[in-house]
Design a protein around this motif. Structure first.
Motif, PDB file in Angstrom:
ATOM      1  N   GLU A  95       0.901  -1.185  -0.045  1.00  0.00           N
ATOM      2  CA  GLU A  95       0.064   0.007   0.001  1.00  0.00           C
ATOM      3  C   GLU A  95       0.804   1.333  -0.084  1.00  0.00           C
ATOM      4  OE1 GLU A  95      -3.592   2.167  -0.407  1.00  0.00           O
ATOM      5  OE2 GLU A  95      -3.283  -0.117  -0.543  1.00  0.00           O
ATOM      6  N   PHE A  96       2.008   1.077   0.844  1.00  0.00           N
ATOM      7  CA  PHE A  96       2.937   2.388   0.900  1.00  0.00           C
ATOM      8  C   PHE A  96       3.680   2.537  -0.523  1.00  0.00           C
ATOM      9  CE2 PHE A  96       7.198   4.350   2.222  1.00  0.00           C
ATOM     10  CZ  PHE A  96       6.600   5.489   2.318  1.00  0.00           C
ATOM     11  N   GLU A  97       3.842   1.550  -1.187  1.00  0.00           N
ATOM     12  CA  GLU A  97       4.570   1.692  -2.486  1.00  0.00           C
ATOM     13  C   GLU A  97       3.554   2.320  -3.630  1.00  0.00           C
ATOM     14  OE1 GLU A  97       6.456  -1.230  -6.153  1.00  0.00           O
ATOM     15  OE2 GLU A  97       6.341  -2.004  -4.174  1.00  0.00           O
ATOM     16  N   ARG A  98       2.184   1.802  -3.218  1.00  0.00           N
ATOM     17  CA  ARG A  98       1.391   2.393  -4.256  1.00  0.00           C
ATOM     18  C   ARG A  98       1.159   3.996  -4.144  1.00  0.00           C
ATOM     19  NH1 ARG A  98      -2.278  -0.634  -2.639  1.00  0.00           N
ATOM     20  NH2 ARG A  98      -2.006  -2.124  -4.123  1.00  0.00           N
ATOM     21  N   GLU A  99       1.081   4.161  -2.933  1.00  0.00           N
ATOM     22  CA  GLU A  99       0.891   5.655  -2.561  1.00  0.00           C
ATOM     23  C   GLU A  99       2.102   6.513  -3.120  1.00  0.00           C
ATOM     24  OE1 GLU A  99      -1.924   7.266  -2.041  1.00  0.00           O
ATOM     25  OE2 GLU A  99      -3.078   5.271  -1.769  1.00  0.00           O
ATOM     26  N   CYS A 100       3.211   5.976  -2.728  1.00  0.00           N
ATOM     27  CA  CYS A 100       4.596   6.748  -3.183  1.00  0.00           C
ATOM     28  C   CYS A 100       4.751   6.837  -4.764  1.00  0.00           C
ATOM     29  CB  CYS A 100       5.700   6.009  -2.781  1.00  0.00           C
ATOM     30  SG  CYS A 100       6.324   6.144  -1.139  1.00  0.00           S
ATOM     31  N   ARG A 101       3.979   5.808  -5.713  1.00  0.00           N
ATOM     32  CA  ARG A 101       4.356   5.892  -6.911  1.00  0.00           C
ATOM     33  C   ARG A 101       3.204   6.993  -7.622  1.00  0.00           C
ATOM     34  NH1 ARG A 101       7.238   1.940  -9.591  1.00  0.00           N
ATOM     35  NH2 ARG A 101       7.914   0.294  -8.312  1.00  0.00           N
ATOM     36  N   LYS A 102       2.032   7.040  -6.823  1.00  0.00           N
ATOM     37  CA  LYS A 102       1.234   8.249  -7.221  1.00  0.00           C
ATOM     38  C   LYS A 102       1.462   9.421  -6.830  1.00  0.00           C
ATOM     39  CE  LYS A 102      -2.788   6.896  -5.761  1.00  0.00           C
ATOM     40  NZ  LYS A 102      -4.093   6.094  -5.005  1.00  0.00           N
ATOM     41  N   SER A 103       2.545   9.564  -6.038  1.00  0.00           N
ATOM     42  CA  SER A 103       2.803  11.009  -5.303  1.00  0.00           C
ATOM     43  C   SER A 103       3.141  11.888  -6.629  1.00  0.00           C
ATOM     44  CB  SER A 103       4.096  10.803  -4.542  1.00  0.00           C
ATOM     45  OG  SER A 103       4.597  12.185  -4.191  1.00  0.00           O
ATOM     46  N   ARG A 104       2.893  13.235  -6.464  1.00  0.00           N
ATOM     47  CA  ARG A 104       3.365  14.156  -7.302  1.00  0.00           C
ATOM     48  C   ARG A 104       4.800  14.308  -7.472  1.00  0.00           C
ATOM     49  NH1 ARG A 104      -0.297  19.180  -5.960  1.00  0.00           N
ATOM     50  NH2 ARG A 104      -0.019  18.583  -4.134  1.00  0.00           N
ATOM     51  N   ASN A 105       5.311  13.952  -6.487  1.00  0.00           N
ATOM     52  CA  ASN A 105       6.954  13.970  -6.328  1.00  0.00           C
ATOM     53  C   ASN A 105       7.418  12.880  -6.851  1.00  0.00           C
ATOM     54  OD1 ASN A 105       9.740  14.166  -5.493  1.00  0.00           O
ATOM     55  ND2 ASN A 105       9.234  15.557  -3.892  1.00  0.00           N
ATOM     56  N   ALA A 106       7.930  12.900  -8.063  1.00  0.00           N
ATOM     57  CA  ALA A 106       8.575  11.647  -8.866  1.00  0.00           C
ATOM     58  C   ALA A 106       9.819  11.301  -8.371  1.00  0.00           C
ATOM     59  CB  ALA A 106       8.943  12.315 -10.067  1.00  0.00           C
TER      60      ALA A 106
END
Length: 336
Positions: free
Chosen positions: A178-189
């Motif tokens: 879940e954390f990886e999913r949210e990190c990948r969705k972050s506006r910060n590339a």
């Protein structure tokens, strides 16, 4: 000779007269303190160090910290990847609580009170660092400034708080997904590449942010870190996942791998953590996760892990040894 007089409620004045010296006086809360000051003052006059002690009485801790900054710290302390200097955070609290005190006034009682008050607010590890800095500043006063400390170095004479218990926060497989999913969705590339590299390489946040493209040896699969917490350069091996992660990052002709600053990174990190509904998890915990995974593999010795993580003492890695021992025990069981 010394004269001790009571001056109102809870005040005792000590006055010292000696031929060849100006008359000196000071006021204290107790008669014992007044007598001790008078005795020390007379003794310093006899021993010829009176003028040196006067420097300590006229110098506040704030003034001494300023000299420490200008004459020592800027040459010996390295800046972090975000351009800040860690010692200044510790010095700030020393200045707030003790800054107006003269160097001569700093004694065990005063420093012990500071220790106990700070422990109500911050961890034992933080207080230990602040006391270590104060001890270093007072040592600078004696060795570099020629300021005689009438009470010696009081930090050396008090009990230090115990180190705070090491954190042991690790995400479950479900939490990581879940954390990886949210990190990948972050506006910060840069967020997910930084998280992935922190887990794969066990590098500290500051080391990741200061990493340079020119320091990556693609052929031999390692990166040379020149700006580390310990102040010593070290090479960090790159796993296949780490190499793949780095290869996907848009590359400039030179300079830093990541352009993001520390505060921006932390803001993006905490945003992803909250969206994933994960509590009590810090960026530094990712480094702990990476070292734990090395230990769990069973084929990495403590020395191997130290080479990867950059720990200068094996004591810091001792809490991971039970993980490797458990893995080895399982291997021995299956080998029967």
């Amino acid at each position: 000779m010394a004269t001790i007089r009571k001056r109102g409620f809870g005040q005792w004045q000590a006055q010292v007269r000696r031929k060849g010296f100006p008359t000196e006086s000071a006021t204290f809360e107790t008669k014992i303190e007044a007598e001790a000051w008078a005795s020390n003052t007379e003794s310093s006059m006899v021993r010829g160090v009176y003028r040196v002690l006067k420097i300590a009485e006229r110098t506040t801790l704030c003034q001494l910290i300023t000299r420490f900054k200008n004459e020592y710290a800027q040459f010996h302390y390295k800046k972090r990847a975000d351009g800040k200097e860690a010692w200044k955070f510790q010095a700030k609290h020393l200045e707030e609580k003790l800054g107006e005190k003269s160097v001569a006034d700093l004694d065990q009682r005063l420093i012990a009170e500071y220790r106990d008050e700070r422990l109500k607010v911050v961890s034992g590890t933080t207080v230990r660092k602040e006391l270590y800095l104060l001890s270093k500043i007072l040592g600078f006063a004696e060795m570099e400034c020629g300021i005689n400390l009438p009470n010696g170095n009081p930090v050396l004479k008090i009990r230090k708080p115990a180190e705070s218990k090491s954190r042991d926060r690790r995400l479950t497989d479900a939490e990581w997904s879940e954390f990886e999913r949210e990190c990948r969705k972050s506006r910060n590339a840069d967020l997910w590449p930084l998280v992935a590299l922190a887990r794969e390489t066990c590098m500290r946040q500051g080391e990741l942010l200061s990493m340079q493209w020119e320091d990556i040896d693609w052929k031999r699969k390692f990166v040379m870190l020149r700006d580390t917490k310990n102040g010593e350069a070290r090479s960090v091996p790159l796993s296949p996942i780490a190499i793949q992660t780095l290869q996907k990052i848009p590359r400039s002709l030179g300079g830093k791998v990541f352009k993001v600053d520390r505060l921006t990174l932390l803001h993006a990190f905490h945003g992803a953590r909250k969206r994933a509904e994960i509590d009590d998890f810090t960026f530094h915990d990712i480094r702990h996760e990476g070292i734990s995974r090395l230990a769990e593999r069973g084929d990495f010795s403590v020395l191997d892990m130290a080479a990867v993580s950059g720990h200068k003492t094996l004591t810091m890695l001792s809490r991971y040894t039970h993980l490797s021992s458990e893995k080895l025990a399982n291997r021995l069981e299956t080998a029967k």
